[in-house]
Design an enzyme around this catalytic site. Structure first.
Site: not given
Length: 526
Positions: A187, A243-244, A248, A267, A304, A393
């Protein structure tokens, strides 16, 4: 060769598909200007078709020789390089990342494809184990049992926003899944759809030249609904995501709720703490200040592994170090972030930190429209421990300094950390006693622990671990960088008393592939 034109289409089994009327548009990161063309959002029919052809291709691709899979991975790298400046310029427009950074990222992308080709060609990654039969064993004979890893099946990969090449269409998740023998449906990230289509063309060209079944790779455009539909496809066996934490975790929950749950290797969030021990602060405070500020602001804080937390013990030398960090951050120009939405969220986060009574501003850059400026805040260890949300984060060039009163409080901060991709420890010989006490806590919560260095700059190697306990990832046993990433997309199968002619080459007598195997508990190549 790729056709070097951007059509705004989906690609299913090597063929262009644009059945839907809905479109999404890329936006030039530096100006907010809409870019042409529009990209057709995949329809339910197209998503289902991608799942169907992937399932059909799975057994065929799994049976293809290791040599042919390796040639395919190498061909993808060659085709990506053949796109030349067109790919870099489009990625620059869509992401705002500078061309030198993207040139390096392309090299990393192609390098990891070629590294996985070497792993596939060598073959020992399948972890072949053979326990020979003992027909005369008493009271019962022992059967012949042979075990190895086999492809898990079709994989859905979500392109990441912050690495439009290395963690996107042909990035680490795709490379490791293809290396394991799994078809991939990507995607595309809506922030860089044109870049995604160009890379998809490269993969399709490589598949065609190598005789790889078209269903081994598809690319679909869309937003949340398309991603959810992909995860729910019955043909899918695993998901790769970067991603976030919010996105996730949503994918993880969705996959777990399926009638047939599948693993999600996501991740997600990490603040990558740096612990500064007194000896290091005293011996090289100025150098640490520069290294930290450089790492914090690298890529406008959109890696990241950018360090979002600095932990030290109160004192004049630590205060001087923080002043040096503030001075270094004041020299950093406002930076273009990947998307306007990411920039807005970062600005909101900095405003929230500025309004937080428990935080003290060490440095906050002047606000700039559509640009990110670095910021640094400090907090007492007691307040930090009492307010867990401060450990969340904030994606961008902002960090919090935790000021401890003594070594015991520093240890308590380490004990209270959630899972991290990395933690870093700066020390001198005089700090070794504290290192010995601190290190076990850091190992417990980290995927990678660094000594006297900074977490940005993740090497693609055999020994790299890029993952960590939740919420850094959904599976602390896995990595998304390095050759061990291939293990995510394989599962073990044992063959008991199966005749040699029907066994995979890796398990046959005589070891025709000449790989390392564990035979009766002994690692050997004979």
């Amino acid at each position: 060769m790729p056709d070097n034109t951007i059509s705004g289409s989906n690609y299913i089994a090597g063929s262009v598909s644009a059945k839907g009327d809905a479109q999404l548009f890329a936006v030039q990161a530096s100006s907010g200007e809409r870019l042409s063309p529009g990209f057709h959002v995949a329809t339910l029919e197209e998503v289902s078709e991608a799942g169907r052809v992937a399932a059909e291709a799975a057994p065929v691709y799994a049976a293809i020789s290791a040599e042919k899979k390796a040639e395919f991975l190498e061909a993808i790298a060659t085709e990506i390089e053949a796109l030349g400046d067109l790919l870099l310029e489009r990625a620059h427009l869509e992401s705002g990342l500078p061309l030198p950074r993207l040139t390096g990222e392309r090299g990393r992308t192609c390098g990891q494809l070629r590294l996985f080709a070497k792993v596939v060609r060598e073959g020992s990654w399948v972890d072949a184990r053979i326990d020979p039969a003992q027909p005369d064993r008493k009271p019962l004979p022992k059967p012949d049992i042979r075990r190895m890893l086999t492809p898990i099946g079709p994989v859905v990969v979500f392109g990441a926003s912050n690495f439009p090449l290395a963690f996107s269409v042909a990035g680490g998740d795709t490379a490791s899944a293809l290396a394991a023998g799994c078809p991939v449906i990507v995607k595309a990230h809506p922030g860089h759809p044109g870049t995604s289509e160009l890379v998809a063309q490269a993969i399709n060209a490589a598949a065609k030249s190598c005789g790889i079944p078209g269903g081994v790779f598809s690319l679909l455009h869309g937003e949340v609904e398309v991603g959810q539909t992909l995860v729910n496809l019955p043909e899918i066996s695993a998901v790769g995501f970067t991603g976030s934490l919010r996105a996730g975790r949503a994918l993880y929950n969705l996959a777990a709720a399926r009638p047939k749950p599948v693993p999600v290797y996501a991740e997600m969030g990490s603040i990558n703490p740096l612990f500064l021990l007194p000896g290091a602060v005293s011996a090289r405070g100025a150098a640490i200040a520069k290294g930290f500020s450089d790492s914090l602001t690298l890529g406008v804080g959109q890696f990241c592994t950018n360090p979002g937390l600095l932990v030290g013990i109160r004192g004049p030398e630590f205060d001087a170090l923080l002043q040096s960090v503030a001075e270094a951050l004041a020299q950093v120009n406002p930076g273009v972030m990947l998307t306007g939405g990411i920039c807005s969220k970062f600005s909101e986060g900095v405003s929230e930190r500025s309004a937080n009574a428990s935080l003290t501003q060490v440095f906050v850059g002047e606000s700039a429209v559509d640009r990110a400026t670095p910021s640094l805040f400090s907090v007492s260890a007691a307040s930090f421990l009492a307010n867990p949300h401060l450990a969340e984060e904030l994606f961008g060039p902002s960090a919090i300094v935790v000021i401890c009163e003594d070594a015991d409080e520093l240890l308590r901060v380490a004990e209270g950390l959630e899972g991290q991709l990395t933690t870093s420890l700066h020390f001198e010989a005089s700090d070794e006693g504290l290192v010995a006490s601190l290190l076990p806590h850091l190992v417990k919560v980290s995927g990678r622990v660094l000594a006297n260095s900074y977490p940005t700059g993740v090497e693609v190697t055999h020994a790299m671990q890029h993952g960590g306990p939740y919420p850094a990832t959904t599976d602390a046993r896995s990595t998304s960088v390095g050759t061990a990433a291939i293990l995510r997309f394989a599962r073990p199968v044992s063959y008991q008393d199966i005749p040699d002619a029907f066994l995979p080459l890796e398990l046959r007598d005589g070891n025709p592939r000449r790989i390392w195997r564990t035979i009766d508990g002994e690692l050997q190549r004979s």
